[in-house]
Design a protein around this motif. Structure first.
Motif, PDB file in Angstrom:
ATOM      1  N   LEU A  54       0.825  -1.202   0.000  1.00  0.00           N
ATOM      2  CA  LEU A  54       0.000   0.000   0.000  1.00  0.00           C
ATOM      3  C   LEU A  54       0.861   1.254   0.000  1.00  0.00           C
ATOM      4  O   LEU A  54       0.632   2.184  -0.777  1.00  0.00           O
ATOM      5  CB  LEU A  54      -0.925   0.000   1.222  1.00  0.00           C
ATOM      6  CG  LEU A  54      -1.733   1.273   1.459  1.00  0.00           C
ATOM      7  CD1 LEU A  54      -2.746   1.486   0.341  1.00  0.00           C
ATOM      8  CD2 LEU A  54      -2.410   1.228   2.810  1.00  0.00           C
ATOM      9  N   TRP A  55       1.880   1.280   0.852  1.00  0.00           N
ATOM     10  CA  TRP A  55       2.756   2.446   0.921  1.00  0.00           C
ATOM     11  C   TRP A  55       3.521   2.651  -0.387  1.00  0.00           C
ATOM     12  O   TRP A  55       3.749   3.774  -0.805  1.00  0.00           O
ATOM     13  CB  TRP A  55       3.731   2.329   2.087  1.00  0.00           C
ATOM     14  CG  TRP A  55       3.047   2.400   3.430  1.00  0.00           C
ATOM     15  CD1 TRP A  55       1.886   3.047   3.741  1.00  0.00           C
ATOM     16  CD2 TRP A  55       3.479   1.801   4.633  1.00  0.00           C
ATOM     17  NE1 TRP A  55       1.584   2.875   5.062  1.00  0.00           N
ATOM     18  CE2 TRP A  55       2.545   2.112   5.641  1.00  0.00           C
ATOM     19  CE3 TRP A  55       4.572   1.011   4.967  1.00  0.00           C
ATOM     20  CZ2 TRP A  55       2.661   1.683   6.948  1.00  0.00           C
ATOM     21  CZ3 TRP A  55       4.690   0.582   6.279  1.00  0.00           C
ATOM     22  CH2 TRP A  55       3.744   0.914   7.256  1.00  0.00           C
ATOM     23  N   SER A  56       3.910   1.564  -1.024  1.00  0.00           N
ATOM     24  CA  SER A  56       4.625   1.667  -2.294  1.00  0.00           C
ATOM     25  C   SER A  56       3.736   2.288  -3.357  1.00  0.00           C
ATOM     26  O   SER A  56       4.167   3.152  -4.126  1.00  0.00           O
ATOM     27  CB  SER A  56       5.099   0.287  -2.761  1.00  0.00           C
ATOM     28  OG  SER A  56       6.013  -0.248  -1.857  1.00  0.00           O
ATOM     29  N   VAL A  57       2.470   1.860  -3.405  1.00  0.00           N
ATOM     30  CA  VAL A  57       1.527   2.420  -4.378  1.00  0.00           C
ATOM     31  C   VAL A  57       1.275   3.901  -4.084  1.00  0.00           C
ATOM     32  O   VAL A  57       1.280   4.739  -4.995  1.00  0.00           O
ATOM     33  CB  VAL A  57       0.200   1.625  -4.380  1.00  0.00           C
ATOM     34  CG1 VAL A  57      -0.874   2.335  -5.184  1.00  0.00           C
ATOM     35  CG2 VAL A  57       0.430   0.219  -4.916  1.00  0.00           C
ATOM     36  N   LEU A  58       1.064   4.224  -2.811  1.00  0.00           N
ATOM     37  CA  LEU A  58       0.821   5.627  -2.442  1.00  0.00           C
ATOM     38  C   LEU A  58       2.028   6.505  -2.779  1.00  0.00           C
ATOM     39  O   LEU A  58       1.873   7.616  -3.298  1.00  0.00           O
ATOM     40  CB  LEU A  58       0.494   5.741  -0.955  1.00  0.00           C
ATOM     41  CG  LEU A  58      -0.875   5.235  -0.537  1.00  0.00           C
ATOM     42  CD1 LEU A  58      -1.000   5.240   0.978  1.00  0.00           C
ATOM     43  CD2 LEU A  58      -1.980   6.046  -1.163  1.00  0.00           C
ATOM     44  N   ASN A  59       3.232   6.012  -2.490  1.00  0.00           N
ATOM     45  CA  ASN A  59       4.439   6.780  -2.812  1.00  0.00           C
ATOM     46  C   ASN A  59       4.595   6.958  -4.311  1.00  0.00           C
ATOM     47  O   ASN A  59       4.960   8.039  -4.780  1.00  0.00           O
ATOM     48  CB  ASN A  59       5.678   6.106  -2.222  1.00  0.00           C
ATOM     49  CG  ASN A  59       5.763   6.287  -0.731  1.00  0.00           C
ATOM     50  OD1 ASN A  59       5.144   7.173  -0.162  1.00  0.00           O
ATOM     51  ND2 ASN A  59       6.526   5.437  -0.089  1.00  0.00           N
ATOM     52  N   ALA A  60       4.312   5.910  -5.074  1.00  0.00           N
ATOM     53  CA  ALA A  60       4.429   6.011  -6.536  1.00  0.00           C
ATOM     54  C   ALA A  60       3.403   6.980  -7.104  1.00  0.00           C
ATOM     55  O   ALA A  60       3.712   7.772  -7.997  1.00  0.00           O
ATOM     56  CB  ALA A  60       4.259   4.628  -7.163  1.00  0.00           C
ATOM     57  N   GLU A  61       2.189   6.947  -6.597  1.00  0.00           N
ATOM     58  CA  GLU A  61       1.132   7.842  -7.075  1.00  0.00           C
ATOM     59  C   GLU A  61       1.432   9.307  -6.749  1.00  0.00           C
ATOM     60  O   GLU A  61       0.995  10.202  -7.456  1.00  0.00           O
ATOM     61  CB  GLU A  61      -0.218   7.453  -6.468  1.00  0.00           C
ATOM     62  CG  GLU A  61      -0.764   6.142  -6.969  1.00  0.00           C
ATOM     63  CD  GLU A  61      -1.181   6.215  -8.432  1.00  0.00           C
ATOM     64  OE1 GLU A  61      -1.712   7.249  -8.858  1.00  0.00           O
ATOM     65  OE2 GLU A  61      -0.950   5.220  -9.139  1.00  0.00           O
ATOM     66  N   ASP A  63       4.552  10.538  -6.487  1.00  0.00           N
ATOM     67  CA  ASP A  63       5.919  10.818  -6.953  1.00  0.00           C
ATOM     68  C   ASP A  63       6.911  10.971  -5.802  1.00  0.00           C
ATOM     69  O   ASP A  63       7.746  11.872  -5.799  1.00  0.00           O
ATOM     70  CB  ASP A  63       5.961  12.061  -7.844  1.00  0.00           C
ATOM     71  CG  ASP A  63       5.240  11.842  -9.158  1.00  0.00           C
ATOM     72  OD1 ASP A  63       5.295  10.704  -9.664  1.00  0.00           O
ATOM     73  OD2 ASP A  63       4.644  12.790  -9.677  1.00  0.00           O
ATOM     74  N   ILE A  64       6.787  10.116  -4.822  1.00  0.00           N
ATOM     75  CA  ILE A  64       7.715  10.112  -3.691  1.00  0.00           C
ATOM     76  C   ILE A  64       8.649   8.930  -3.878  1.00  0.00           C
ATOM     77  O   ILE A  64       8.203   7.786  -4.025  1.00  0.00           O
ATOM     78  CB  ILE A  64       6.971  10.000  -2.350  1.00  0.00           C
ATOM     79  CG1 ILE A  64       6.044  11.190  -2.164  1.00  0.00           C
ATOM     80  CG2 ILE A  64       7.954   9.889  -1.199  1.00  0.00           C
ATOM     81  CD1 ILE A  64       5.136  11.066  -0.958  1.00  0.00           C
ATOM     82  N   GLY A  65       9.943   9.183  -3.858  1.00  0.00           N
ATOM     83  CA  GLY A  65      10.923   8.117  -4.032  1.00  0.00           C
ATOM     84  C   GLY A  65      10.982   7.215  -2.822  1.00  0.00           C
ATOM     85  O   GLY A  65      10.431   7.513  -1.759  1.00  0.00           O
ATOM     86  N   LYS A  66      11.663   6.108  -2.978  1.00  0.00           N
ATOM     87  CA  LYS A  66      11.827   5.179  -1.864  1.00  0.00           C
ATOM     88  C   LYS A  66      12.769   5.790  -0.845  1.00  0.00           C
ATOM     89  O   LYS A  66      13.903   6.116  -1.157  1.00  0.00           O
ATOM     90  CB  LYS A  66      12.378   3.846  -2.364  1.00  0.00           C
ATOM     91  CG  LYS A  66      11.414   3.124  -3.257  1.00  0.00           C
ATOM     92  CD  LYS A  66      11.970   1.790  -3.682  1.00  0.00           C
ATOM     93  CE  LYS A  66      10.974   1.067  -4.560  1.00  0.00           C
ATOM     94  NZ  LYS A  66      11.449  -0.253  -4.937  1.00  0.00           N
ATOM     95  N   GLN A  67      12.285   5.929   0.375  1.00  0.00           N
ATOM     96  CA  GLN A  67      13.063   6.554   1.430  1.00  0.00           C
ATOM     97  C   GLN A  67      13.208   5.603   2.602  1.00  0.00           C
ATOM     98  O   GLN A  67      12.303   4.843   2.915  1.00  0.00           O
ATOM     99  CB  GLN A  67      12.365   7.822   1.921  1.00  0.00           C
ATOM    100  CG  GLN A  67      12.171   8.843   0.832  1.00  0.00           C
ATOM    101  CD  GLN A  67      11.286   9.986   1.288  1.00  0.00           C
ATOM    102  OE1 GLN A  67      10.690   9.932   2.348  1.00  0.00           O
ATOM    103  NE2 GLN A  67      11.203  11.011   0.478  1.00  0.00           N
TER     104      GLN A  67
END
Length: 124
Positions: A54-61, A63-67
């Motif tokens: 879920l967090w990966s999808v939200l970050n991708a939507e 435009d937040i990089g993997k942190q």
């Protein structure tokens, strides 16, 4: 709504398998039959993977990089120790519900991120 039991109260393994494939989660059917989803050893790893997805999808939507991720792709894990007294059961239960907190022994005090013990004041 996500439900895993049929009208007779038995687990619907066809639905569980289809959802596990969709989310990329390996499910141990034997363990589910023995312990069910209420057991933390079954439910917490699944919950962790679902939340990460879920967090990966939200970050991708957004435009937040993997942190703050380690080599496995998970967020940083924190270590805790809960000693006796001072509502220790409550604190330990709450920290155990959070997959990013891992219980450690008292010998690892220098590596801990959180330490909960009773405070004894002499003379009172």
């Amino acid at each position: 709504m996500l439900t895993f039991t049929n009208k007779e109260g038995e687990y619907d393994f066809a639905r569980i398998r289809s959802l596990s494939k969709k989310f990329g989660i390996q499910i141990n059917a034997k363990l589910i039959l023995e312990k069910g989803f209420k057991d933390k050893t079954v439910s917490l790893p699944i919950k962790e993977k679902l939340l990460y997805g879920l967090w990966s999808v939200l970050n991708a939507e957004n435009d937040i990089g993997k942190q703050n991720e380690n080599k496995k792709g998970y967020s940083k894990f924190y270590k805790f120790f809960v000693g006796k007294g001072n509502n220790c059961q409550l604190v330990k239960a709450k920290l155990n519900q959070r997959y990013w907190w891992q219980a450690h022994t008292k010998e690892d005090l220098n590596e801990l991120n959180f330490l909960w013990t009773q405070w004894k004041i002499n003379g009172e």
